[in-house]
Design a protein around this motif. Structure first.
Motif, PDB file in Angstrom:
ATOM      1  N   MET A  76       0.844  -1.169   0.000  1.00 44.29           N
ATOM      2  CA  MET A  76       0.000   0.000   0.000  1.00 44.29           C
ATOM      3  C   MET A  76       0.895   1.239   0.000  1.00 44.29           C
ATOM      4  O   MET A  76       1.844   1.333   0.773  1.00 44.29           O
ATOM      5  N   PHE A  77       0.573   2.174  -0.875  1.00 47.09           N
ATOM      6  CA  PHE A  77       1.343   3.411  -1.013  1.00 47.09           C
ATOM      7  C   PHE A  77       0.413   4.611  -0.846  1.00 47.09           C
ATOM      8  O   PHE A  77      -0.689   4.624  -1.399  1.00 47.09           O
ATOM      9  N   ILE A  78       0.868   5.579  -0.076  1.00 52.63           N
ATOM     10  CA  ILE A  78       0.106   6.811   0.141  1.00 52.63           C
ATOM     11  C   ILE A  78       0.837   7.937  -0.573  1.00 52.63           C
ATOM     12  O   ILE A  78       2.040   8.137  -0.371  1.00 52.63           O
ATOM     13  N   THR A  79       0.117   8.652  -1.412  1.00 48.84           N
ATOM     14  CA  THR A  79       0.670   9.775  -2.159  1.00 48.84           C
ATOM     15  C   THR A  79      -0.101  11.024  -1.758  1.00 48.84           C
ATOM     16  O   THR A  79      -1.329  10.990  -1.677  1.00 48.84           O
TER      17      THR A  79
ATOM     18  N   SER B  37       1.848  27.147  -6.329  1.00 48.70           N
ATOM     19  CA  SER B  37       2.865  26.201  -5.877  1.00 48.70           C
ATOM     20  C   SER B  37       2.283  24.810  -5.679  1.00 48.70           C
ATOM     21  O   SER B  37       1.104  24.668  -5.367  1.00 48.70           O
ATOM     22  N   VAL B  38       3.135  23.816  -5.901  1.00 48.08           N
ATOM     23  CA  VAL B  38       2.781  22.408  -5.698  1.00 48.08           C
ATOM     24  C   VAL B  38       3.889  21.788  -4.866  1.00 48.08           C
ATOM     25  O   VAL B  38       5.064  21.894  -5.216  1.00 48.08           O
ATOM     26  N   GLU B  39       3.509  21.162  -3.781  1.00 47.04           N
ATOM     27  CA  GLU B  39       4.468  20.487  -2.920  1.00 47.04           C
ATOM     28  C   GLU B  39       4.047  19.034  -2.800  1.00 47.04           C
ATOM     29  O   GLU B  39       2.996  18.726  -2.218  1.00 47.04           O
ATOM     30  N   ILE B  40       4.829  18.131  -3.377  1.00 44.30           N
ATOM     31  CA  ILE B  40       4.555  16.699  -3.282  1.00 44.30           C
ATOM     32  C   ILE B  40       5.140  16.223  -1.960  1.00 44.30           C
ATOM     33  O   ILE B  40       6.326  16.415  -1.699  1.00 44.30           O
TER      34      ILE B  40
ATOM     35  N   ILE C 299      -4.213  17.033  -0.899  1.00 45.93           N
ATOM     36  CA  ILE C 299      -4.760  15.886  -1.617  1.00 45.93           C
ATOM     37  C   ILE C 299      -4.052  14.641  -1.090  1.00 45.93           C
ATOM     38  O   ILE C 299      -2.836  14.651  -0.917  1.00 45.93           O
ATOM     39  N   ALA C 300      -4.811  13.570  -0.864  1.00 47.84           N
ATOM     40  CA  ALA C 300      -4.210  12.297  -0.453  1.00 47.84           C
ATOM     41  C   ALA C 300      -4.908  11.157  -1.171  1.00 47.84           C
ATOM     42  O   ALA C 300      -6.131  11.184  -1.353  1.00 47.84           O
ATOM     43  N   LEU C 301      -4.111  10.177  -1.608  1.00 44.37           N
ATOM     44  CA  LEU C 301      -4.687   8.993  -2.235  1.00 44.37           C
ATOM     45  C   LEU C 301      -3.872   7.774  -1.866  1.00 44.37           C
ATOM     46  O   LEU C 301      -2.688   7.858  -1.587  1.00 44.37           O
TER      47      LEU C 301
ATOM     48  N   LEU D 102      -1.772  11.321  -9.159  1.00 48.65           N
ATOM     49  CA  LEU D 102      -1.604  12.627  -8.533  1.00 48.65           C
ATOM     50  C   LEU D 102      -1.278  13.698  -9.570  1.00 48.65           C
ATOM     51  O   LEU D 102      -1.828  14.800  -9.525  1.00 48.65           O
ATOM     52  N   ALA D 103      -0.434  13.383 -10.530  1.00 51.80           N
ATOM     53  CA  ALA D 103      -0.109  14.339 -11.593  1.00 51.80           C
ATOM     54  C   ALA D 103      -1.356  14.693 -12.397  1.00 51.80           C
ATOM     55  O   ALA D 103      -1.569  15.862 -12.743  1.00 51.80           O
ATOM     56  N   GLU D 104      -2.195  13.705 -12.676  1.00 50.22           N
ATOM     57  CA  GLU D 104      -3.435  13.954 -13.417  1.00 50.22           C
ATOM     58  C   GLU D 104      -4.395  14.824 -12.603  1.00 50.22           C
ATOM     59  O   GLU D 104      -5.030  15.733 -13.132  1.00 50.22           O
ATOM     60  N   ILE D 105      -4.476  14.563 -11.303  1.00 46.93           N
ATOM     61  CA  ILE D 105      -5.343  15.361 -10.427  1.00 46.93           C
ATOM     62  C   ILE D 105      -4.866  16.812 -10.387  1.00 46.93           C
ATOM     63  O   ILE D 105      -5.673  17.747 -10.466  1.00 46.93           O
TER      64      ILE D 105
END
Length: 91
Positions: A1-4, A87-90, A56-58, A70-73
């Protein structure tokens, strides 16, 4: 399981009150949730009229799928927002 997750900051130049900001926020969050089924919420700058910070979390079974999603969102939110993505902070 991965959380992005990511934190996006938008500038809303036409906002003159929290009510204006709320309309932009509600529209953007509702459209994103409906299309992608992800967790989305305002996470910071709640009292600043012209700044909107959204988290945003998935969760996915594959890290690369989560990153592509995430990039598509982020692209979707940038196009749909009645504001400028600053700004975007991953995370």
């Amino acid at each position: 399981m991965f959380i992005t997750s990511a934190k996006l900051t938008f500038y809303i130049p036409h906002s003159t009150s929290l009510k204006d900001k709320r309309q932009v926020r509600r529209s953007l969050i509702d459209k994103t949730r409906q299309r992608f089924n992800v967790s989305v919420a305002e996470v910071d700058t709640q009292d600043i009229w012209q700044t909107l910070t959204i988290g945003i979390a998935l969760v996915s079974s594959d890290a690369s799928f989560g990153q592509r999603s995430l990039a598509e969102i982020i692209r979707f939110m940038e196009e749909e927002a009645n504001a400028e993505l600053t700004s975007v902070e991953i995370l």
